[in-house]
Design an enzyme around this catalytic site. Sequence first.
Site, PDB file in Angstrom:
ATOM      1  N   HIS A 182       0.828  -1.430  -0.261  1.00  0.00           N
ATOM      2  CA  HIS A 182       0.064   0.059  -0.019  1.00  0.00           C
ATOM      3  C   HIS A 182       0.829   1.230   0.115  1.00  0.00           C
ATOM      4  CE1 HIS A 182      -3.570   2.424   0.924  1.00  0.00           C
ATOM      5  NE2 HIS A 182      -2.671   3.108   1.678  1.00  0.00           N
ATOM      6  N   ASP A 192     -15.199   1.955   7.349  1.00  0.00           N
ATOM      7  CA  ASP A 192     -13.932   3.000   6.974  1.00  0.00           C
ATOM      8  C   ASP A 192     -14.403   3.864   5.943  1.00  0.00           C
ATOM      9  OD1 ASP A 192     -11.199   3.949   6.723  1.00  0.00           O
ATOM     10  OD2 ASP A 192     -11.742   3.245   4.750  1.00  0.00           O
ATOM     11  N   ARG A 232     -14.952  12.230   8.291  1.00  0.00           N
ATOM     12  CA  ARG A 232     -13.686  12.849   8.527  1.00  0.00           C
ATOM     13  C   ARG A 232     -13.326  13.918   7.485  1.00  0.00           C
ATOM     14  NH1 ARG A 232      -9.753   8.356   8.111  1.00  0.00           N
ATOM     15  NH2 ARG A 232      -8.161   9.725   8.647  1.00  0.00           N
ATOM     16  N   SER A 260      -7.599   3.280   9.227  1.00  0.00           N
ATOM     17  CA  SER A 260      -8.367   3.244   7.854  1.00  0.00           C
ATOM     18  C   SER A 260      -7.409   2.385   6.912  1.00  0.00           C
ATOM     19  CB  SER A 260      -8.351   4.783   7.625  1.00  0.00           C
ATOM     20  OG  SER A 260      -8.696   4.777   6.177  1.00  0.00           O
ATOM     21  N   LYS A 265      -8.484  -1.839   5.655  1.00  0.00           N
ATOM     22  CA  LYS A 265      -8.674  -2.210   4.325  1.00  0.00           C
ATOM     23  C   LYS A 265      -7.875  -3.399   3.482  1.00  0.00           C
ATOM     24  CE  LYS A 265      -8.782   2.111   2.466  1.00  0.00           C
ATOM     25  NZ  LYS A 265      -9.095   3.254   3.362  1.00  0.00           N
TER      26      LYS A 265
HETATM   27  N1  URA Z   1      -6.007   6.933   3.009  1.00  0.00           N
HETATM   28  C1  URA Z   1      -6.732   5.982   3.710  1.00  0.00           C
HETATM   29  O1  URA Z   1      -7.126   5.095   3.105  1.00  0.00           O
HETATM   30  N2  URA Z   1      -7.286   6.467   4.753  1.00  0.00           N
HETATM   31  C2  URA Z   1      -6.910   7.479   5.455  1.00  0.00           C
HETATM   32  O2  URA Z   1      -7.146   7.948   6.603  1.00  0.00           O
HETATM   33  C3  URA Z   1      -5.976   8.524   4.897  1.00  0.00           C
HETATM   34  C4  URA Z   1      -5.658   8.064   3.523  1.00  0.00           C
END
Ligand code: URA
Length: 434
Positions: free
Chosen positions: A82, A161, A168, A183, A187
Amino acid sequence: MQMYDLIYKKRNGRELTREEINYFIQGYTAGTIPDYQVSALLMAIYFKGMTGRETADLTMAMVNSGEVINLEQIPGIKVDKHSTGGVGDKTTLVLAPLVASAGVPVAKMSGRGLGHTGGTIDKLESIPGFNVNLQPEDFIRQVKDIGIALMAQTGIITPADKKLYALRDVTATVDSIPLIASSVTSKKIASGADAILLDVKCGSGAFMKTRQDAASLAQAMVAIGKLVNRRMVAVVTEMGQPLGRAVGNALEVKEALTTLVGEGPGDLRELCLTLGSHMLVLGGVSRDTAGARARLKDLLNQGKALQKFKQLIEAQGGNASVIDSPEKLPAARYQSSVAAPEGGYVADIDTMQVGRAAMLLGAGRASKDDLIDHAAGLVLTKKTGDFVKKGEELAVLHTNRKDALDAITKLTASAFTITVNSPEKAQLIWETIE
Ligand code: URA
């Protein structure tokens, strides 16, 4: 349990229990806890922070809010990667086929771009016919057959999320380390990975502007991995200028193709070798990163990584002849050169501004539902440290929109800081946290 009590507790700087975190995530996902109470809790978290244990519990609560992809049918250690995002970051296009060609199964879900940052899925869609919407069973079968599949993130994972991120975004609570760390990692865990390599960017084009903030985020994510039994390694890397030279979907695919044959820009190649060597170690196919790096270089030089990319394109319905004939990728009608307003050394490139220029040329989305132009973007002729004469080319813009070209030319030129003295050499890899 009452949401009021959780807000009160966190506002006063106290630690929430696992049960309390599960209560708020389940209630918010189900719609029984309103946005205004969750907003208040998020703001309290923003100011008071979370312990490592709370952050790990929040992560797992979000993982369990939706489906978890089961990759157990695929033999081997599944390693995901990621990137926290940047400009010109086409690393996955190179890295995924490269590590797959070394025998690490790649079952990767990726996202689309928004604002100044691009997304792997948009880049792949610039290859005519490439299908990013696979059914989970086809996704798994393809990884078993050819060792690699890339698909768009589905709505079934981490719905909590998705809702929280949208909240947010409008409550000024995005840039909180425990909220970002949970977050991102939720994922990846829900996507079924056994091990995760995190490329945490810092600099003008990144979420985290300083090296210290990026390192704190990296540490928070690696700590989550330890608490939830997932191997995670984080590498803090520079995003103080775009990665490589191309910014924009088809242009980035072209650059990835040159990198897959062992050429391409030095920074992109180096980043792929560094990240890839960690992935080979995490995937258990190399004992150490030095051995892994040598193996990856061989795979690039022997054309094995490119061959894997070709297999991937064919398996997902794309036109694989773009590999030998990149001119078959979408190309923009207009190209326009950006000239240096003065002579000297390129001391700095405002990466966010370059990303914004690419977006205005048509390469990105200002809002989630905008359509993008796969052909649009720009290619930097000069990068940090290069010498440029007055009037010499800094970048080439590619677009199908002629109307705003003058304004975007000015915007791009003003992203470059040109000085008399040569700047310090830009560092690409800062540190590894594991
Ligand atoms: N990318 C994400 O997936 N989540 C965040 O909170 C910030 C960047």
